[in-house]
Design a protein around this motif. Structure first.
Motif, short mmCIF file in Angstrom:
data_model
loop_
_atom_site.label_atom_id
_atom_site.label_comp_id
_atom_site.label_asym_id
_atom_site.label_seq_id
_atom_site.Cartn_x
_atom_site.Cartn_y
_atom_site.Cartn_z
N GLY A 190 0.81 -1.21 0.00
CA GLY A 190 0.00 0.00 0.00
C GLY A 190 0.84 1.26 0.00
N LEU A 191 1.95 1.25 0.75
CA LEU A 191 2.84 2.42 0.76
C LEU A 191 3.46 2.66 -0.61
N ALA A 192 3.78 1.58 -1.31
CA ALA A 192 4.33 1.74 -2.67
C ALA A 192 3.32 2.42 -3.58
N MET A 193 2.05 2.03 -3.45
CA MET A 193 1.00 2.64 -4.27
C MET A 193 0.85 4.12 -3.93
N ILE B 218 8.79 -3.12 -2.20
CA ILE B 218 9.46 -3.42 -3.47
C ILE B 218 8.54 -4.23 -4.38
N MET B 219 7.81 -5.20 -3.81
CA MET B 219 6.87 -5.96 -4.63
C MET B 219 5.77 -5.06 -5.18
N GLY B 220 5.28 -4.13 -4.35
CA GLY B 220 4.26 -3.20 -4.83
C GLY B 220 4.78 -2.34 -5.97
N SER B 221 6.04 -1.94 -5.88
CA SER B 221 6.65 -1.15 -6.96
C SER B 221 6.74 -1.97 -8.24
N GLY B 222 7.10 -3.26 -8.09
CA GLY B 222 7.13 -4.13 -9.26
C GLY B 222 5.77 -4.33 -9.87
N ALA B 223 4.75 -4.46 -9.02
CA ALA B 223 3.38 -4.65 -9.51
C ALA B 223 2.89 -3.43 -10.28
N LEU B 224 3.40 -2.24 -9.92
CA LEU B 224 3.05 -1.04 -10.66
C LEU B 224 3.57 -1.09 -12.09
N LEU B 225 4.73 -1.69 -12.26
CA LEU B 225 5.38 -1.68 -13.57
C LEU B 225 4.89 -2.79 -14.48
N VAL B 226 4.52 -3.95 -13.92
CA VAL B 226 4.25 -5.11 -14.80
C VAL B 226 3.07 -4.92 -15.74
N PRO B 227 1.86 -4.63 -15.37
CA PRO B 227 1.29 -4.42 -14.05
C PRO B 227 0.72 -5.71 -13.46
#
Length: 322
Positions: A117-120, A256-265
């Motif tokens: 959630g913090l990554a989002m 870090i996983m949240g950041s990756g999920a933003l990119l994939v998505p």
């Protein structure tokens, strides 16, 4: 009225997650430290059944099914896969594995969701133009079903049949649970690809709680509820108090996983149960990069602390896939 298809299928998915090894990190550890690929094979069985389920529902109900769009494989996709793998290794669990462990009472994995959630929220504040959030879906056209989904689904048949034969022959509960994970997961994503934790946490970070998202967010709640209920019935629920070091690693890993999920998505749950079953090359590429990253990190860990890591390989996730 809230559509019951998503929460019911999601609850079944959660119940199955509590009984099977569906964690990519644990599967990679088993491969590196024990030289056994049976848990990875089990993940393949779940993916195969998700692919067959998505295809069957798409053919039967094309008017309601949303399929993953055929996104190009870019540096963003590859970078997202690396971040998913790095975050999962630090977190000691992927998206699905974290939810399964949280539902079995390992409270520290709640910090994983906080990190995602913090990554989002961080991306929302700092990036003027955000990557596409959540799965990129498109309606299931007859042409897509016939030429891009229906006939390639035959590639899923051997692995799906092997999983069914393995269960019928040995009656091993984890194998049946993986089949159910694939069927229930494929059903959830076919009806509502935006149910996932990363998508829900992004909506929460950007717009807060909205009544209009009740049906979508009910899926995420139902998955966790399914894990808890199944763990209680199976007597595998053990409430554990989080420690500071563990909470910190889950928080960082989740971010870090949240950041990756933003990119994939999307996270590894979306890749395993929707993007790959939906015959997308970007999904297969992102998951392969994520898995390769985790394996590479496990190899480094084995080199420097083989005894400690090997000891934890089988202690976190009950049940083998094979």
């Amino acid at each position: 009225m809230v559509d019951l298809a998503t929460p019911v299928a999601a609850f079944i998915l959660g119940a199955a997650l509590a009984r099977a090894n569906s964690c990519t990190v644990a599967s990679a550890q088993r491969l590196v430290f024990e030289r056994r690929a049976d848990w990875l094979l089990g993940l393949g069985i779940a993916i195969a059944w998700a692919g067959l389920t998505l295809t069957i529902i798409g053919v039967a109900l094309p008017q309601i099914v949303l399929l993953p769009a055929q996104l190009p494989v870019t540096r963003q996709i590859v970078a997202g896969g690396v971040l998913l793998g790095l975050g999962a290794a630090i977190n000691q669990g992927c998206f699905l594995g974290s939810v399964a462990r949280l539902g079995r009472g390992d409270v520290v994995y709640g910090f994983t969701l906080v990190g995602i959630g913090l990554a989002m929220a961080f991306a929302t504040q700092l990036l003027a133009t955000l990557p596409e959030q959540g799965p990129v879906a498109e309606n299931a056209s007859a042409l897509r079903l016939a030429h891009e989904l229906l006939w390639p689904a035959a590639f899923f048949l051997p692995l799906a049949a092997f999983g069914l034969w393995r269960w019928l022959k040995r009656r091993r509960q984890p194998v049946l649970a993986l089949i159910v994970v694939g069927v229930a997961g494929g059903t959830v994503y076919a009806c509502n690809p935006n149910w996932s934790y990363s998508s829900g946490l992004y909506r929460l970070a950007t717009s807060g709680l909205q009544p209009g998202t009740l049906n979508t967010d009910a899926g995420a709640i139902a998955v966790l509820a399914g894990v808890v209920v199944s763990a209680l019935i199976g007597r595998s629920f053990t409430l554990s108090k989080p420690k500071v070091a563990g909470a910190a690693s889950r928080l960082v890993g989740g971010f870090i996983m949240g950041s990756g999920a933003l990119l994939v998505p999307g996270g590894n749950d979306t890749l395993m149960l929707w993007a790959i079953p939906g015959q997308t090359f970007y999904g297969l590429t992102a998951y392969a990069v994520m898995l390769a990253t985790i394996v590479a990190i496990m190899v480094v860990r084995r080199t420097f602390s083989p005894a400690k890591i090997a000891q934890t390989t089988n202690s976190r996730i009950p049940g083998a896939a094979g």
